[in-house]
Each structure stands twice: as structure tokens, then as C-alpha cells.
Design a protein around this motif. Sequence first.
Motif, PDB file in Angstrom:
ATOM      1  N   TRP A 218      33.222  40.109  30.628  1.00 53.94           N
ATOM      2  CA  TRP A 218      33.797  41.117  29.737  1.00 53.94           C
ATOM      3  C   TRP A 218      35.286  41.303  29.917  1.00 53.94           C
ATOM      4  CZ3 TRP A 218      35.974  45.621  31.783  1.00 53.94           C
ATOM      5  CH2 TRP A 218      35.759  45.825  33.162  1.00 53.94           C
ATOM      6  N   THR A 219      35.818  40.898  31.113  1.00 55.43           N
ATOM      7  CA  THR A 219      37.261  41.078  31.356  1.00 55.43           C
ATOM      8  C   THR A 219      38.084  40.132  30.500  1.00 55.43           C
ATOM      9  OG1 THR A 219      37.213  39.502  33.208  1.00 55.43           O
ATOM     10  CG2 THR A 219      36.792  41.833  33.710  1.00 55.43           C
ATOM     11  N   VAL A 221      38.097  39.806  27.373  1.00 55.70           N
ATOM     12  CA  VAL A 221      38.536  40.402  26.105  1.00 55.70           C
ATOM     13  C   VAL A 221      39.452  41.597  26.328  1.00 55.70           C
ATOM     14  CG1 VAL A 221      36.463  39.632  24.898  1.00 55.70           C
ATOM     15  CG2 VAL A 221      36.466  41.887  25.982  1.00 55.70           C
ATOM     16  N   ILE A 222      39.812  41.892  27.602  1.00 49.23           N
ATOM     17  CA  ILE A 222      40.703  43.011  27.904  1.00 49.23           C
ATOM     18  C   ILE A 222      42.149  42.544  27.751  1.00 49.23           C
ATOM     19  CG2 ILE A 222      41.347  44.769  29.590  1.00 49.23           C
ATOM     20  CD1 ILE A 222      38.476  44.967  28.597  1.00 49.23           C
ATOM     21  N   HIS A 223      42.996  43.379  27.181  1.00 51.46           N
ATOM     22  CA  HIS A 223      44.433  43.046  27.023  1.00 51.46           C
ATOM     23  C   HIS A 223      45.042  42.806  28.398  1.00 51.46           C
ATOM     24  CE1 HIS A 223      48.644  43.354  25.861  1.00 51.46           C
ATOM     25  NE2 HIS A 223      48.252  43.290  24.561  1.00 51.46           N
ATOM     26  N   PRO A 224      45.817  41.728  28.568  1.00 55.13           N
ATOM     27  CA  PRO A 224      46.405  41.422  29.893  1.00 55.13           C
ATOM     28  C   PRO A 224      47.184  42.588  30.490  1.00 55.13           C
ATOM     29  CG  PRO A 224      46.720  39.597  28.383  1.00 55.13           C
ATOM     30  CD  PRO A 224      46.161  40.711  27.574  1.00 55.13           C
ATOM     31  N   ASP A 225      47.875  43.367  29.653  1.00 59.32           N
ATOM     32  CA  ASP A 225      48.672  44.480  30.174  1.00 59.32           C
ATOM     33  C   ASP A 225      47.793  45.624  30.674  1.00 59.32           C
ATOM     34  OD1 ASP A 225      50.862  43.013  29.493  1.00 59.32           O
ATOM     35  OD2 ASP A 225      51.257  44.096  27.613  1.00 59.32           O
ATOM     36  N   ASP A 226      46.547  45.687  30.222  1.00 58.59           N
ATOM     37  CA  ASP A 226      45.650  46.787  30.607  1.00 58.59           C
ATOM     38  C   ASP A 226      44.633  46.381  31.662  1.00 58.59           C
ATOM     39  OD1 ASP A 226      45.351  47.885  27.128  1.00 58.59           O
ATOM     40  OD2 ASP A 226      46.938  48.229  28.626  1.00 58.59           O
ATOM     41  N   LEU A 227      44.582  45.096  31.996  1.00 60.45           N
ATOM     42  CA  LEU A 227      43.496  44.606  32.838  1.00 60.45           C
ATOM     43  C   LEU A 227      43.516  45.221  34.226  1.00 60.45           C
ATOM     44  CD1 LEU A 227      41.066  42.776  33.083  1.00 60.45           C
ATOM     45  CD2 LEU A 227      42.596  40.901  33.726  1.00 60.45           C
ATOM     46  N   HIS A 229      44.886  48.019  35.352  1.00 55.82           N
ATOM     47  CA  HIS A 229      44.545  49.452  35.304  1.00 55.82           C
ATOM     48  C   HIS A 229      43.039  49.646  35.063  1.00 55.82           C
ATOM     49  CE1 HIS A 229      44.577  53.679  34.268  1.00 55.82           C
ATOM     50  NE2 HIS A 229      44.075  53.378  33.047  1.00 55.82           N
ATOM     51  N   CYS A 230      42.534  48.838  34.173  1.00 51.63           N
ATOM     52  CA  CYS A 230      41.112  48.953  33.826  1.00 51.63           C
ATOM     53  C   CYS A 230      40.236  48.645  35.032  1.00 51.63           C
ATOM     54  CB  CYS A 230      40.806  48.024  32.666  1.00 51.63           C
ATOM     55  SG  CYS A 230      39.070  48.046  32.165  1.00 51.63           S
ATOM     56  N   LEU A 231      40.495  47.499  35.703  1.00 50.70           N
ATOM     57  CA  LEU A 231      39.678  47.108  36.852  1.00 50.70           C
ATOM     58  C   LEU A 231      39.859  48.071  38.017  1.00 50.70           C
ATOM     59  CD1 LEU A 231      40.065  43.215  36.780  1.00 50.70           C
ATOM     60  CD2 LEU A 231      38.101  44.586  36.072  1.00 50.70           C
ATOM     61  N   GLY A 232      41.093  48.559  38.224  1.00 52.63           N
ATOM     62  CA  GLY A 232      41.345  49.497  39.319  1.00 52.63           C
ATOM     63  C   GLY A 232      40.570  50.788  39.142  1.00 52.63           C
ATOM     64  N   THR A 233      40.631  51.334  37.933  1.00 53.56           N
ATOM     65  CA  THR A 233      39.893  52.586  37.662  1.00 53.56           C
ATOM     66  C   THR A 233      38.387  52.362  37.804  1.00 53.56           C
ATOM     67  OG1 THR A 233      41.632  53.286  36.113  1.00 53.56           O
ATOM     68  CG2 THR A 233      39.505  54.398  35.953  1.00 53.56           C
ATOM     69  N   PHE A 234      37.899  51.238  37.301  1.00 48.68           N
ATOM     70  CA  PHE A 234      36.479  50.911  37.336  1.00 48.68           C
ATOM     71  C   PHE A 234      35.965  50.830  38.765  1.00 48.68           C
ATOM     72  CE2 PHE A 234      32.644  49.055  35.608  1.00 48.68           C
ATOM     73  CZ  PHE A 234      32.219  48.163  36.569  1.00 48.68           C
ATOM     74  N   HIS A 235      36.664  50.030  39.621  1.00 44.45           N
ATOM     75  CA  HIS A 235      36.186  49.833  40.998  1.00 44.45           C
ATOM     76  C   HIS A 235      36.388  51.066  41.863  1.00 44.45           C
ATOM     77  CE1 HIS A 235      34.981  45.668  40.651  1.00 44.45           C
ATOM     78  NE2 HIS A 235      36.114  45.389  39.974  1.00 44.45           N
ATOM     79  N   TYR A 248      41.884  51.532  27.172  1.00 40.63           N
ATOM     80  CA  TYR A 248      42.375  50.161  27.270  1.00 40.63           C
ATOM     81  C   TYR A 248      42.112  49.474  25.941  1.00 40.63           C
ATOM     82  CZ  TYR A 248      37.419  49.175  28.263  1.00 40.63           C
ATOM     83  OH  TYR A 248      36.053  49.109  28.208  1.00 40.63           O
ATOM     84  N   ARG A 249      42.801  48.301  25.810  1.00 38.08           N
ATOM     85  CA  ARG A 249      42.696  47.564  24.564  1.00 38.08           C
ATOM     86  C   ARG A 249      41.755  46.357  24.720  1.00 38.08           C
ATOM     87  NH1 ARG A 249      49.058  46.998  23.984  1.00 38.08           N
ATOM     88  NH2 ARG A 249      48.763  47.279  26.241  1.00 38.08           N
ATOM     89  N   VAL A 250      41.007  46.104  23.633  1.00 35.20           N
ATOM     90  CA  VAL A 250      40.032  45.023  23.622  1.00 35.20           C
ATOM     91  C   VAL A 250      40.284  44.155  22.388  1.00 35.20           C
ATOM     92  CG1 VAL A 250      37.584  44.465  23.369  1.00 35.20           C
ATOM     93  CG2 VAL A 250      38.282  46.325  24.866  1.00 35.20           C
ATOM     94  N   ARG A 251      40.158  42.822  22.563  1.00 32.68           N
ATOM     95  CA  ARG A 251      40.356  41.905  21.448  1.00 32.68           C
ATOM     96  C   ARG A 251      39.082  41.857  20.595  1.00 32.68           C
ATOM     97  NH1 ARG A 251      41.632  37.733  24.134  1.00 32.68           N
ATOM     98  NH2 ARG A 251      39.557  36.747  24.124  1.00 32.68           N
ATOM     99  N   ARG A 252      39.257  42.204  19.316  1.00 35.04           N
ATOM    100  CA  ARG A 252      38.140  42.201  18.391  1.00 35.04           C
ATOM    101  C   ARG A 252      37.816  40.767  17.991  1.00 35.04           C
ATOM    102  NH1 ARG A 252      38.805  46.086  13.334  1.00 35.04           N
ATOM    103  NH2 ARG A 252      40.073  44.325  12.617  1.00 35.04           N
ATOM    104  N   ALA A 253      36.675  40.538  17.332  1.00 37.88           N
ATOM    105  CA  ALA A 253      36.249  39.191  16.959  1.00 37.88           C
ATOM    106  C   ALA A 253      37.259  38.492  16.060  1.00 37.88           C
ATOM    107  CB  ALA A 253      34.879  39.256  16.269  1.00 37.88           C
TER     108      ALA A 253
END
Length: 810
Positions: A218-219, A221-227, A229-235, A248-253
Motif C-alpha cells: 500500500w505504500t 501509492v503514497i505520495h513520496p513527500d508524505d510517505l 510522515h505517514c509511516l512514522g505516524t502509523f508505526h 496524506y496523498r494517494v495516487r488514484r487509478a
Amino acid sequence: MDLSPDGSAIPPLLAERIHALEAEVARLRAGAAETGVEPVALTPSESRFRMLADAVPAVVIEGTAAAGNFYVNRYYQEYTGRPAEALLGCGWHDVTHPDDLRRIVPVVAQANRAGRTFDVELRLRRHDGAWRWFLMRSVGVPDPTLGTWRWFGIGIDVHEHKLAEDALRESELRFRVLADGAPVLIWEATADGKAIWFNRRWLALTGRTLEQEIGDGWTEVIHPDDLDHCLGTFHDALKRCVPYQMDYRVRRADGAWRTLQEAGAPKIGPGGVCLGLIGCCVDMTETRAAQTALQSAAHDLEHRVTERTAQLAESEARFRAFFEATEDCLFTVAVTEDGRFVHEGYNPHGEARSGYANATVRGRMLREFMTPELARSTEESFATVLAHGTQRITKRLPLPGGEGTFDSLMVPIRDEHGRIARILVASREVTEQHRLEEELRQTQKMQAIGQLTGGVAHDFNNLLTGVLGSLELLEDEVTSERGLRLLDAARRSAERGARLTGQLLAFARRQRLEPRPIDLNALVTGMAAMLHSTLGGGVRIETRLAPDLWPALADPTQVELAILNVAINARDSGPADGVIVVETANACAGVPETAEDPPAGDHVTVAVHDRGSGIATETLQRVFEPFFTTKDVGLGSGLGLPQVLGVAKQLGGGVRIASAPGRGTTVRIFLPRAAEAPAAAAASPLPAQPPGALGGARIMVVDDDADVCAATAELLEAFGCSVMRAHSGAQAIELLAGGAAVDAALLDYSMPGMNGAEAAQRLRALRPDLRLLFATGYADTAAVPALPAQVLRKPFRAADLAAAFAAVLR
């Protein structure tokens, strides 16, 4: 962490017991290896092992694959309810659930060949027949003496744990279904931070498959600039086992970036252990104004969820209230995989009406508690549902709670595989409805026959009027003894025909009755001589008269005829003792159950009992049908009991008959209770005036039947009257309007075009002082008593005609 064969965790207490026994077995094996002493000879160690085994609350067995059990512990014996002697030398096959045998036999066989430890889950039959789940771990020890592997097995009761696992799986399934239908993006991760599931909306947004997203996929599709922050908050949230929220931003289809607002929460297990995270995401791409709108929508969604939950709770409460309170019989049956039907439960009305208590029949197959006939009928209906789906069937069922007719709707309920797993049955009792429908059909049939017989009787009475009148006129013309004898025979035949038409009219309920309060005891007493002379000397009449009998509202002449008819039937049945009993009584009738029953209320009854041959059941159902008779040709018209019923019903009562072959018959006539006592006996009427008293009277005879009109006119002329004839009401009006001198008019009531009542009104309008007399074969209309006129019933004799006109002209 100890795991069961399916990969689930074993509870710590169970694992501790397993480890203790494994340790003892390992110690025995090590001792055997060091000393070279065979395990079977280690008596002290084996003794300690068996003492330990008897002390633990688990199944412990020792044996070989070929020879079966050498040893079973006390718990195993108590669980199975069988002594050690019955368990030694046999395996575990005979106490293992058949479905589990097919699954684990290959596993055990492979372990025996390889001599390795194995775990299986299986169900063992308890001493009361119940099946419970056990986790069985078997450890092999080589036994040189036996030349094979000796197996030490321990089985821990994991039934409750298994049920909890099943409940957990069902809860998990409900969660997945709900989450897949939710309008948000939902995911789930384990304690090590690996994603294990995403709902359909997430996969639709990213355009990726579940296999691509699970784990760390799932990572991607996460925007590189948000990755980061996203993983840090998650863990961090996973480590501290706390909820969190982030964007965070996600790449749509289609490649576009969408901003998601994610909220996650820990899944906390026993002891506060963090089992993972679960979260949902909301698309926050729009402007902050749109963000505010979405927050409002989220709040609205929460409100709708709460409202929907309340609605579902209310709906559930309504359904439960309906299920508990409805007077329909509701129940469900489970359908086993091999096609058997197992009862699951009734609602309260179904339990009461069926006669089967839920506590005694729930969980049992239908054939185990139903009668063979009821079980066969019910299973046939369910088989139709399995073959063709929803069915509506109406059947008469012999239930312990009472036989009845039920209209049942049977609806199949399918499981997730499409198999019919149970059947919901809603049954409404229609016994009374069917009875009323049958009663209505019988009533309509009797009404149709009554209309036919009434019309026939009316026409026949017209014929008999002409016949009797002509015979009486011939009496003055015939002087020979033979001629007079023939005239008398003809007159008797005509009078018999008149009596027959009277029975027809009584059946059709078209005779003119004159009900009044009567003393039924006095009427029965006064009939004694007539009954004796009619029934003959070979029959003895006994009366049982109620001393406190209520007055009855009835026509005494018709009641006498009804009693006489029933008494003749009783005589013809050949009473064994030659006794016929006539009995009077008071009765309070309930709601009618048949068309012949009296209406509810107070009644006075007269019953005729005999101890004759009785009536068969199939015949008893037809005794009130007109023209039905069991007597030989010429001995019965089949109108006796229908006439009795017609009189009783016309008076507001009814008839009940009870009989059985060889046990005699009782016919009970119900008459309505009068509101007042019978009037005192009136003085004897004056003798009828002789025909000569009518001399000089001017009379108009109005009858559409030319023969009747002629015979009546000639009788009146023989009395010295001046007679004018008219063959219709219109002709009579025309004659009277033309100045015809008439003192009185005799009008046939039933004439085509203008009936007698209508003609009488027109004649009275021309001549208010005109005296009127009606002649009719029946008089069941309210039009006749609406005019001050007498009614002469056909067929009439000359004396009746003279007396009627004498009264009219008086």
C-alpha cells in the motif's frame, strides 16, 4: 506462542498442561536412551506419569497404532462414561465424530508411518451423547520390545474456545460485509505493521488488487513527500497502541493525487496486548470549504448511522413483538446436509397450538417427536420447498393440540453457499373459515333447492285447488255408491298431495306461519292421542316434561306436524324396546357450528328419542337433504326432516340430530324462547256459517289460472253468490272502473305482471270499502299483511272458502 493445527493461538493454560505432559514424555524418552532400558520396563517413571495423567483434567492415552490403547486416564473414562476395560485395546475411532474421522485418519496414518508428533482437532462423544471439541497432541516414543512406536496422547477440551473462534469468525465476516458496503476507505493491519485487508472502496480508488496492497504494498501509492510522515505516524501509534489521525496523498487509478484524511485505532486483545490497527480514510481533496462540508457530511453520516441503528433496533423490536404476539403459528426448521429436518423453535402461539413444547422438541428431527402421519405430511411439504422454492400449502393436520386446517407459507432461507439451510414456516389456522365456507355452500344449495320446491309447491297447490273444487262440485252430481267411493278416493289423494306441498313449503320456508307464545308441555300432552293412533299399538309413547319449561314462540300446528314427522321416523327405525320418548327442556345455545344449529340464545326444545337401528355416519350427513330417504320406494318422500328443519328455521330455531348404528337416534327441535307467557285458552269459535249464508253476495274472482278461477267461481255460485271472473289484475281493475257491482274480491296473490297485493291496492283506490280476500299457494311476502285482508291458503275446500268469505263479509 503455541498454535493449533489451523494456526490459531492455544490458550496459555492449555499450553501449560500440554507442555507438562510433553516434558514428562521427553524425560522418559531421555531416560530410556541413556540407560538402554525399554520404556515398558520403566515402572516407577511410568507410575509417576500415570499419576500425573490421572490428576490432569484432560484426555490422556497411551498405546500403539496397531494394538490400540494400553492405558487411558481417569478423565477419559469419566468423559466417555466407559470403564478402562472397555477402552483398552481399542482406538479412538468409536468415540470420534464421523465427520472428523474422514478428515484426520490420513493425518494420523502419515504420522504413524513417520513416527513424528502431530496435532489434530476433533470431536469426542461424551457419556451423554454430546460432542465436544478437543485439541489432541500425540508424541511417539520408540518401543523396541513392541517393535513399533508407542504413542502418548493428550487431549484438551477446547469446545468453548472453538465456539468462541466460530463466533469471532462470524463477527469478522459481518465486519467485512459492513466495511465493504461503507462509503469510506477501510483497512486493517497486524501487530507487525503489515496490512492484511482493504475494503472495496480503497481498491476502487487505487485501481489495484488486494494482493498488491497487502503487506507493505500500500505504500507504493503514497505520495513520496508524505510517505515518511505517514509511516512514522502509523508505526508510532502501533508501538504505543493509541489511536491517531493524519492526512496524506494517494495516487488514484487515473494518476491523480487525492488527499485522504485517515483515522486509525488499535485492536486490543487480552491483557492489553496490541493486536494491530484498523482505520478508515476519507477523501479530503477539495478545498477547506469542501473539507468543512465533508466534515458536516461525516457528522450527518454518523447521525444517519445512529438513526439507522435505532431504526434497526426498533425494527427488530417490532419483529420480536410480532413474533411473540401474532396469532399465526411461526417456526423454523434447519435442513441438514443429508436432507433431514431438525426443529429449531416455535413462537408462543405456535407452541401452544401445536401441542409441542420448545423445551422438549428443539434440536430434534421431526420424525422423532411427531406422529408418523404428521411427520410424513410435513416432510413431504418441506421436500417440495427444497425442490421448488417458496410454497403455500393448505392442509388438515392432526396436531396434539387439536386437529385443524392450516394455510402455511414456507420460505427457504439459504446460506452463503446458496444451499437451503433452514425453512421459515408461517401457518394461519383456517379451520373455522373452511367450516363457514362449507356451511355457506350448503346454505346456498339449500336455498336454491328451497326456491325450486317452493315454486313447484305453489303451482301444485293451484292444480290441487282446481282438483278439490271440481271434486266437491261433482259430489252433488254423482249418486252411485261406486262413483262416490271413487270421488272419495280422488279427494283423499288430492289431500295427500296438499300435505306433500305443505312439506315442500315448510322445507322452502314459504308457508305462512302464525307464531305465538305456547306451552310446549301442553302441546305434547295434547298430542298423545294423535301420536298413539298414528304410530300404532306396537309403540309405547313416554313423555318427560320439564316442570319449569319456558314458553316457546312457535306456530302450534306446524310444531305438531314436525313432532309427528320425527315420531314416525322413530317408529320406522324399529326401536328395540318399542318405546319412543318425547322430552321437553330449556336450553341455552352457543355459537352455531352447522347450518342446522339454532342461533345463540335461549331456546325451548322438544326431543324425540328412540333405541332403534340408528344412522350411519355417511347417512347422518345427508338426512336434511330434500328428497333423500333410506326408506323403500313409496314409503317415504325424503321431506320429513327437511320440513322439520324448515319450520324450525322459519320460527328462529334449529334442529340437532345425534345417532350411531345400533344405539338409536335423538332428534332435538329448538324453538325460540317467548318473552311472555301463553295467553289463556280462548273460547271456542262459533261454528262456520253455512254456505247458504253467502247467498246474494257479489264477488269478483281474480286468478290467472283459468281452471282454478272456474272451479272457485262455480263453488261460490253453488253458495248462491253472484260471481264475476277476471284472469289478471289489470282486467279486474278495468271491470271495477267500468262500474261493476262487487261486494268483495278474491285475488290470487301470485300472478304475472301485477301480483295480488298490487292489484288490491289499485282496487282499494277505486273502492275503499271493497272487501278483499287473498288466495295463495304460499305467502312469504310482507305485502299481504300490509293490507287489511285475510289469506286463504291453497288448496282449499268448499267449507274453507265459505268460512273465509263469511268472515270477510261479516
